[in-house]
Scaffold this motif. Structure first.
Motif, PDB file in Angstrom:
ATOM      1  N   UNK A  31       0.539  -1.050  -0.509  1.00 35.06           N
ATOM      2  CA  UNK A  31      -0.226   0.271   0.181  1.00 35.06           C
ATOM      3  C   UNK A  31       0.961   1.416   0.105  1.00 35.06           C
ATOM      4  N   UNK A  32       1.478   1.427   0.510  1.00 29.45           N
ATOM      5  CA  UNK A  32       2.537   2.565   1.113  1.00 29.45           C
ATOM      6  C   UNK A  32       3.870   2.485   0.476  1.00 29.45           C
ATOM      7  N   UNK A  33       4.502   1.504   0.134  1.00 25.58           N
ATOM      8  CA  UNK A  33       6.264   1.159  -0.316  1.00 25.58           C
ATOM      9  C   UNK A  33       6.202   1.132  -1.683  1.00 25.58           C
ATOM     10  N   UNK A  34       5.366   0.064  -2.080  1.00 22.55           N
ATOM     11  CA  UNK A  34       5.473  -0.465  -3.965  1.00 22.55           C
ATOM     12  C   UNK A  34       5.764   0.554  -4.635  1.00 22.55           C
ATOM     13  N   UNK A  35       5.985   0.026  -6.518  1.00 27.86           N
ATOM     14  CA  UNK A  35       6.419   1.221  -7.086  1.00 27.86           C
ATOM     15  C   UNK A  35       4.889   1.549  -6.951  1.00 27.86           C
ATOM     16  N   UNK A  36       3.424   1.259  -7.276  1.00 33.27           N
ATOM     17  CA  UNK A  36       2.449   1.159  -7.495  1.00 33.27           C
ATOM     18  C   UNK A  36       2.035   2.329  -5.557  1.00 33.27           C
ATOM     19  N   UNK A  37       2.202   1.996  -4.835  1.00 32.45           N
ATOM     20  CA  UNK A  37       2.135   2.748  -3.286  1.00 32.45           C
ATOM     21  C   UNK A  37       2.065   4.476  -3.482  1.00 32.45           C
ATOM     22  N   UNK A  38       1.823   4.564  -2.449  1.00 29.16           N
ATOM     23  CA  UNK A  38       0.346   6.262  -2.678  1.00 29.16           C
ATOM     24  C   UNK A  38       2.036   7.216  -2.295  1.00 29.16           C
ATOM     25  N   UNK A  39       3.076   6.766  -1.633  1.00 32.09           N
ATOM     26  CA  UNK A  39       3.845   7.500  -1.138  1.00 32.09           C
ATOM     27  C   UNK A  39       4.803   7.887  -2.739  1.00 32.09           C
ATOM     28  N   UNK A  40       5.077   6.459  -3.687  1.00 28.48           N
ATOM     29  CA  UNK A  40       5.443   7.318  -4.673  1.00 28.48           C
ATOM     30  C   UNK A  40       4.409   8.177  -5.885  1.00 28.48           C
ATOM     31  N   UNK A  41       3.160   7.554  -5.920  1.00 30.49           N
ATOM     32  CA  UNK A  41       1.877   9.030  -6.258  1.00 30.49           C
ATOM     33  C   UNK A  41       2.793  10.616  -6.188  1.00 30.49           C
ATOM     34  N   UNK A  42       3.266  10.428  -4.806  1.00 36.36           N
ATOM     35  CA  UNK A  42       3.372  12.228  -3.827  1.00 36.36           C
ATOM     36  C   UNK A  42       4.999  12.408  -4.445  1.00 36.36           C
ATOM     37  N   UNK A  43       5.788  11.397  -4.050  1.00 38.38           N
ATOM     38  CA  UNK A  43       6.473  12.032  -5.260  1.00 38.38           C
ATOM     39  C   UNK A  43       6.997  12.592  -6.979  1.00 38.38           C
ATOM     40  N   UNK A  44       5.680  11.871  -7.309  1.00 46.24           N
ATOM     41  CA  UNK A  44       5.432  11.808  -8.941  1.00 46.24           C
ATOM     42  C   UNK A  44       4.847  13.631  -8.524  1.00 46.24           C
ATOM     43  N   UNK A  45       3.874  13.774  -7.871  1.00 49.74           N
ATOM     44  CA  UNK A  45       3.995  15.109  -8.155  1.00 49.74           C
ATOM     45  C   UNK A  45       4.516  16.310  -7.583  1.00 49.74           C
TER      46      UNK A  45
END
Ligand code: DAH
Length: 339
Positions: A31-45
């Motif tokens: 949920x939090x650390x995988x490639x598709x996880x939410x944290x990655x979304x934030x790094x993209x933004x």
């Protein structure tokens, strides 16, 4: 929602996520650390930002990432350590299980050694069937119908139509025939395999044993070539030893001979094996009879050749000092693991 707020919200979500059993650990990671996880979304933004804002939020994002990773590691430790005591865990303190890998049978060891010696001088290795027909085992090899030579070998016949036509091969010479029928000279081959004879089982003979057949067909092959080839073999296998050829008879060779090697009589075993003569017979050989060449479709005017056949079991017994042939086929591990 601004990126700032999204970071705040994810921080709360991660903190609230309760890891209560082993499965939750992986759920949390996904949920939090995988490639598709939410944290990655934030790094993209975050990548789209510039200047002071980027620096500030970068710091916050990294702190968030560290705290999530820390929570994951703690959970891994907690639930991972439980694994040590579960039923399917490997106990690394146990002594190594010394399983037995098996080993080659002494007959195979000797067979391989013989094949290797002849491979060095260009002999190929060929195989034929163990259930053989009359033509390949006898007739093509010049054993005439009702020829007394057929009595030389007591044969196990096989119930297969037409009756009396099939038997367990009595020698590997049958493979010579198959090879000559199917190959154009020059032929230079070794043919190892199991053969069968209806004999009383004793310390010296068994109802099946192993032979290796040799065949060399080309233009101008002479008895001198045969002698030289066999002398080479003996020197490689037994070391420098005297050999002698005694005239003999086989239907498929003319002239025929038996070859002895000189063991001497220094040890009791050598004296016994050689029946007090010092000489031990190890193979039969000869120049392939022109009739056999003809039977196999080879022109005897153009080609000649030599053949030889030896028992692998006897040579194995000689090499390892085995006194009873039956020991080799009882599958007793106490015997087999000595090789
Ligand atoms: N086939 C023979 C036997 O079983 C052995 C033998 C003798 C093979 C002479 C040969 C040969 O090729 O030339 O006793």
């Amino acid at each position: 929602m601004s990126l700032n707020e999204r970071i705040e919200s994810l921080k709360n979500k991660a903190a609230e996520f309760s890891i209560e059993k082993k499965e939750n650990v992986e759920e949390f990671r996904l949920k939090f650390l995988s490639k598709k996880g939410e944290l990655n979304d934030l790094f993209d933004a975050f990548k789209l930002l510039v200047g002071e804002e980027k620096r500030e939020l970068g710091k916050q994002l990294n702190i968030l990432k560290q705290s999530i990773e820390e929570k994951l590691n703690q959970a891994k430790e907690k639930f991972g350590s439980e694994k040590k005591f579960s039923a399917d865990a490997v106990d690394l303190s146990l002594p190594v299980n010394a399983f037995s890998a098996g080993s080659l049978h002494p007959v195979s060891i000797v067979k391989n050694e013989i094949l290797e010696i002849f491979e060095k001088i260009g002999f190929t290795v060929e195989y034929g069937p163990e259930i053989e027909d009359d033509w390949h085992n006898f007739t093509a090899l010049n054993f005439a119908e009702n020829h007394p030579a057929r009595d030389m070998q007591d044969t196990f016949f096989v119930e297969k139509e037409p009756k009396g036509n099939y038997a367990l091969r009595t020698h590997t010479s049958s493979v010579q025939v198959r090879l000559m029928e199917n190959t154009k000279p020059p032929i230079r081959a070794l043919m190892p395999g199991r053969v069968y004879r209806n004999e009383d089982v004793s310390a010296r003979s068994n109802c099946f044993f192993h032979q290796v057949e040799g065949l060399y067909i080309d233009e101008n092959v002479s008895f001198a070539d045969l002698k030289q080839t066999l002398y080479y073999f003996v020197s490689q296998f037994f070391g420098e030893r005297d050999i002698r050829f005694r005239p003999s008879y086989f239907p498929f060779t003319e002239p025929s001979a038996e070859m002895d090697i000189y063991l001497g009589m220094e040890t009791e075993q050598d004296a016994r094996l050689t029946k007090g003569t010092g000489w031990l017979e190890i193979l039969g050989c000869g120049m392939v009879d022109p009739n056999v060449l003809k039977n196999c479709g080879i022109d005897p005017e153009k080609y000649s050749g030599f053949a030889f056949g030896m028992g692998i079991d006897r040579i194995t017994m000689l090499k390892y000092g085995i006194k009873d042939i039956r020991q080799m086929f009882e599958n007793d591990v106490r015997f087999l693991e000595q090789f």
